[in-house]
Design a protein around this motif. Structure first.
Motif, PDB file in Angstrom:
ATOM      1  N   THR A  46       0.829  -1.211   0.000  1.00 21.68           N
ATOM      2  CA  THR A  46       0.000   0.000   0.000  1.00 21.68           C
ATOM      3  C   THR A  46       0.865   1.265   0.000  1.00 21.68           C
ATOM      4  O   THR A  46       0.352   2.366   0.207  1.00 21.68           O
ATOM      5  CB  THR A  46      -0.930   0.026   1.222  1.00 21.68           C
ATOM      6  OG1 THR A  46      -0.144  -0.036   2.422  1.00 21.68           O
ATOM      7  CG2 THR A  46      -1.886  -1.149   1.196  1.00 21.68           C
ATOM      8  N   VAL A  70      -3.312   6.374   2.846  1.00 23.77           N
ATOM      9  CA  VAL A  70      -3.928   5.078   3.142  1.00 23.77           C
ATOM     10  C   VAL A  70      -3.181   4.353   4.262  1.00 23.77           C
ATOM     11  O   VAL A  70      -3.702   3.390   4.849  1.00 23.77           O
ATOM     12  CB  VAL A  70      -3.995   4.173   1.893  1.00 23.77           C
ATOM     13  CG1 VAL A  70      -4.752   4.864   0.777  1.00 23.77           C
ATOM     14  CG2 VAL A  70      -2.609   3.745   1.431  1.00 23.77           C
ATOM     15  N   ALA A 110      -8.402  -9.294   0.871  1.00 25.30           N
ATOM     16  CA  ALA A 110      -8.303  -7.879   0.503  1.00 25.30           C
ATOM     17  C   ALA A 110      -7.116  -7.629  -0.419  1.00 25.30           C
ATOM     18  O   ALA A 110      -7.191  -6.814  -1.355  1.00 25.30           O
ATOM     19  CB  ALA A 110      -8.194  -7.017   1.754  1.00 25.30           C
ATOM     20  N   CYS A 117      -7.527  -5.074  -9.355  1.00 30.34           N
ATOM     21  CA  CYS A 117      -8.057  -3.799  -9.856  1.00 30.34           C
ATOM     22  C   CYS A 117      -7.221  -3.257 -11.018  1.00 30.34           C
ATOM     23  O   CYS A 117      -6.082  -3.670 -11.239  1.00 30.34           O
ATOM     24  CB  CYS A 117      -8.092  -2.765  -8.729  1.00 30.34           C
ATOM     25  SG  CYS A 117      -9.280  -3.137  -7.421  1.00 30.34           S
ATOM     26  N   ASP A 122     -10.202   2.161 -11.791  1.00 34.24           N
ATOM     27  CA  ASP A 122     -10.717   1.789 -10.474  1.00 34.24           C
ATOM     28  C   ASP A 122     -10.016   2.501  -9.324  1.00 34.24           C
ATOM     29  O   ASP A 122      -9.823   1.921  -8.262  1.00 34.24           O
ATOM     30  CB  ASP A 122     -10.559   0.271 -10.258  1.00 34.24           C
ATOM     31  CG  ASP A 122     -11.476  -0.533 -11.149  1.00 34.24           C
ATOM     32  OD1 ASP A 122     -12.496   0.020 -11.573  1.00 34.24           O
ATOM     33  OD2 ASP A 122     -11.148  -1.706 -11.420  1.00 34.24           O
ATOM     34  N   THR A 124     -10.877   4.909  -7.207  1.00 34.00           N
ATOM     35  CA  THR A 124     -11.667   5.041  -5.981  1.00 34.00           C
ATOM     36  C   THR A 124     -11.807   3.698  -5.283  1.00 34.00           C
ATOM     37  O   THR A 124     -11.643   3.591  -4.051  1.00 34.00           O
ATOM     38  CB  THR A 124     -13.061   5.602  -6.299  1.00 34.00           C
ATOM     39  OG1 THR A 124     -12.924   6.869  -6.951  1.00 34.00           O
ATOM     40  CG2 THR A 124     -13.866   5.783  -5.028  1.00 34.00           C
ATOM     41  N   HIS A 125     -12.083   2.670  -6.059  1.00 29.05           N
ATOM     42  CA  HIS A 125     -12.184   1.321  -5.520  1.00 29.05           C
ATOM     43  C   HIS A 125     -10.854   0.878  -4.919  1.00 29.05           C
ATOM     44  O   HIS A 125     -10.795   0.269  -3.834  1.00 29.05           O
ATOM     45  CB  HIS A 125     -12.618   0.366  -6.632  1.00 29.05           C
ATOM     46  CG  HIS A 125     -12.982  -0.998  -6.135  1.00 29.05           C
ATOM     47  ND1 HIS A 125     -12.966  -2.110  -6.944  1.00 29.05           N
ATOM     48  CD2 HIS A 125     -13.356  -1.434  -4.912  1.00 29.05           C
ATOM     49  CE1 HIS A 125     -13.319  -3.170  -6.247  1.00 29.05           C
ATOM     50  NE2 HIS A 125     -13.564  -2.785  -5.008  1.00 29.05           N
ATOM     51  N   ALA A 127      -8.517   2.818  -3.708  1.00 30.61           N
ATOM     52  CA  ALA A 127      -8.265   3.574  -2.479  1.00 30.61           C
ATOM     53  C   ALA A 127      -8.940   2.902  -1.286  1.00 30.61           C
ATOM     54  O   ALA A 127      -8.334   2.744  -0.208  1.00 30.61           O
ATOM     55  CB  ALA A 127      -8.751   5.012  -2.629  1.00 30.61           C
ATOM     56  N   ALA A 128     -10.194   2.507  -1.482  1.00 27.64           N
ATOM     57  CA  ALA A 128     -10.924   1.839  -0.400  1.00 27.64           C
ATOM     58  C   ALA A 128     -10.257   0.514  -0.031  1.00 27.64           C
ATOM     59  O   ALA A 128     -10.106   0.184   1.160  1.00 27.64           O
ATOM     60  CB  ALA A 128     -12.376   1.612  -0.810  1.00 27.64           C
ATOM     61  N   LEU A 129      -9.842  -0.244  -1.033  1.00 25.54           N
ATOM     62  CA  LEU A 129      -9.204  -1.537  -0.758  1.00 25.54           C
ATOM     63  C   LEU A 129      -7.824  -1.347  -0.115  1.00 25.54           C
ATOM     64  O   LEU A 129      -7.424  -2.124   0.758  1.00 25.54           O
ATOM     65  CB  LEU A 129      -9.070  -2.343  -2.054  1.00 25.54           C
ATOM     66  CG  LEU A 129     -10.358  -2.966  -2.574  1.00 25.54           C
ATOM     67  CD1 LEU A 129     -10.138  -3.554  -3.970  1.00 25.54           C
ATOM     68  CD2 LEU A 129     -10.857  -4.049  -1.616  1.00 25.54           C
ATOM     69  N   VAL A 131      -6.929   1.116   1.867  1.00 28.15           N
ATOM     70  CA  VAL A 131      -7.191   1.449   3.275  1.00 28.15           C
ATOM     71  C   VAL A 131      -7.557   0.185   4.053  1.00 28.15           C
ATOM     72  O   VAL A 131      -7.118  -0.014   5.192  1.00 28.15           O
ATOM     73  CB  VAL A 131      -8.310   2.503   3.380  1.00 28.15           C
ATOM     74  CG1 VAL A 131      -8.748   2.678   4.837  1.00 28.15           C
ATOM     75  CG2 VAL A 131      -7.849   3.837   2.814  1.00 28.15           C
ATOM     76  N   LEU A 132      -8.359  -0.675   3.436  1.00 32.09           N
ATOM     77  CA  LEU A 132      -8.746  -1.926   4.089  1.00 32.09           C
ATOM     78  C   LEU A 132      -7.529  -2.814   4.337  1.00 32.09           C
ATOM     79  O   LEU A 132      -7.383  -3.396   5.432  1.00 32.09           O
ATOM     80  CB  LEU A 132      -9.772  -2.664   3.237  1.00 32.09           C
ATOM     81  CG  LEU A 132     -10.257  -4.022   3.787  1.00 32.09           C
ATOM     82  CD1 LEU A 132     -10.916  -3.849   5.152  1.00 32.09           C
ATOM     83  CD2 LEU A 132     -11.204  -4.692   2.797  1.00 32.09           C
TER      84      LEU A 132
END
Length: 445
Positions: A46, A70, A110, A117, A122, A124-125, A127-129, A131-132
């Motif tokens: 990340t 992130v 995750a 991706c 993707d 935005t997607h 970014a969320a993943l 962070v996860l």
């Protein structure tokens, strides 16, 4: 507390230094190495590895820079560590092993999702993943640190700290350079899928390793119901870990010491790369020396730090390694005066990583000794966050100081910056020389 297997018998006829090295053959200490590997593997996925992926996909520099946020969960993991300390794990095989396996299963999923991706469509997607992945990785660190502290005896905390750092460093090499090599040949999904598969080494340890015993004071109370149960949980899970720490002698001084111990190293580290570049080293030269010399110096330093901590005790090891860590910054002065010389660069990188790893191992062992068995996850997460405060505080001020003072005075300043923390440690050691967990063990015995 667990009893070290094999060390007592093998220790007969050994010198103190031989017994210190023998700790590394203990099965419980060896289990920490793959856990350190699992802990370090997700970090670069990340961070720099993800940045390399974005750069090759044509993502803008501003967006790549913004993705550094992130990693925020690593600095905030103490906020949810009480949940891991007190809530029943999703998998009922023990408090630490149950949480460890559950988090690692989610982390593997995750990581695979992130690798599947496409950054061109993707973001935005992703970014969320990302962070996860960072959140699950930080949560995994909470469990691994607690497991390490609880499974090892106080005398094994030094070697255990060396093992966690060694595994972490190996994992960063694999998830950094290794992932880039795989991506260049087989694509980014193959790189991230390989890293996800390698995370399973941590699951193997939690599956087949022992479960630390739960101390009586950490056993859940079942008599309360409703709001009384909620209030009781908040007290035991959130309030009591901090109250327990503040009942110790000289706890404010301990906090100040933890914040300041690696301050000088952090100040120098922030400006190391600008120094090398200003002298005229290319990025390829810096990378080659850092990856080769820096890797081996860190591993050797971590092992030496563990042996010194086991032989001398945590307090004396902290003082000795702290002095060596400060002296290591003098090699930056040598580099600044000597100019563009590859042998000086290798010497500087080796000294920085060797002494920094020695001091880091001693500090991890000290933080481990400060944790009460009933609140290991919460207290270690908090203390490790305090240890990172110094690095965060100086990140923005190092450049200003270097500009005003010049390279040589600046690095001389970093050499003496840790002296107040070392003097404070000497003061603490004279008044409270016995590590907290050893004192608690003697009381319970």
């Amino acid at each position: 507390m667990p009893v070290a297997e094999g060390v007592t018998v093998e220790g007969k006829g050994m010198t103190a230094w031989q017994r210190s090295f023998a700790q590394y053959r203990d099965r419980r200490v060896l289990l920490i190495l793959p856990l350190g590997f699992a802990s370090g593997l997700p970090l670069l996925l990340t961070f720099s590895t993800l940045s390399a992926w974005f750069a090759t996909a044509g993502v803008s520099r501003a967006t790549i820079g913004a993705f550094a946020l992130v990693s925020t969960p690593y600095a905030l993991k103490f906020l949810w560590s009480p949940l891991i300390d007190r809530l029943p794990p999703p998998i009922p095989i023990g408090r630490r092993r149950g949480w460890g396996i559950a988090i690692q299963v989610a982390l593997i999923a995750a990581t695979l999702a992130l690798g599947s991706c496409n950054p061109k469509v993707d973001l935005t997607h992703m970014a969320a993943l990302a962070v996860l992945v960072a959140f699950l990785s930080a949560s995994q660190d909470v469990v691994i640190d607690a497991y390490r502290v609880e499974i090892l005896t106080p005398d094994q905390q030094g070697p255990g700290a060396a093992m966690i750092q060694t595994g972490y460093r190996i994992a960063m090499l694999v998830s950094g350079a290794g992932a880039l090599i795989i991506a260049a040949r087989f694509g980014w999904f193959a790189a991230y899928a390989t890293m996800a598969a390698l995370l399973s080494v941590g699951m193997l340890v939690f599956t087949f390793g022992p479960e630390p015993a739960i101390p009586p004071e950490a056993e859940p109370h079942t008599n309360a119901r409703g709001w009384d149960a909620v209030r009781e949980w908040l007290v035991t899970a959130v309030t009591e870990p901090f109250a327990d720490f503040m009942r110790r002698p000289m706890w404010p001084a301990i906090v100040i010491f933890i914040v300041g111990y690696k301050l000088g190293e952090a100040m120098a580290g922030v400006m190391a790369m600008p120094l090398y570049i200003s002298i005229g080293f290319s990025l390829n030269q810096i990378a080659a020396v850092s990856k080769l010399v820096g890797f081996f110096a860190t591993v050797i330093g971590a092992i030496i730090g563990g042996v010194v901590t086991s032989k001398l005790g945590v307090m004396r090891a902290l003082i000795l390694c702290g002095i060596l860590q400060s002296a290591g910054n003098l090699f930056y002065v040598l580099q600044a005066v000597g100019g563009h010389r590859l042998d000086y660069l290798a010497l500087c990188v080796a000294a920085e990583n060797l002494t920094g790893a020695m001091a880091g191992t001693a500090l991890v062992a000290y933080l481990s000794d400060l944790c009460s068995p009933a609140f290991t996850a919460t207290q270690y997460a908090l203390l490790s966050s305090l240890a990172a405060v110094g690095r965060t505080m100086v990140a923005s001020s190092g450049g200003v100081l270097a500009d005003k003072l010049g390279w040589v005075p600046f690095f001389l300043l970093t050499t003496v910056a840790t002296i107040p923390a070392l003097l404070l440690l000497v003061w603490i050691a004279r008044r409270d020389p016995t590590p907290w967990r050893k004192r608690q063990d003697s009381i319970s015995a």
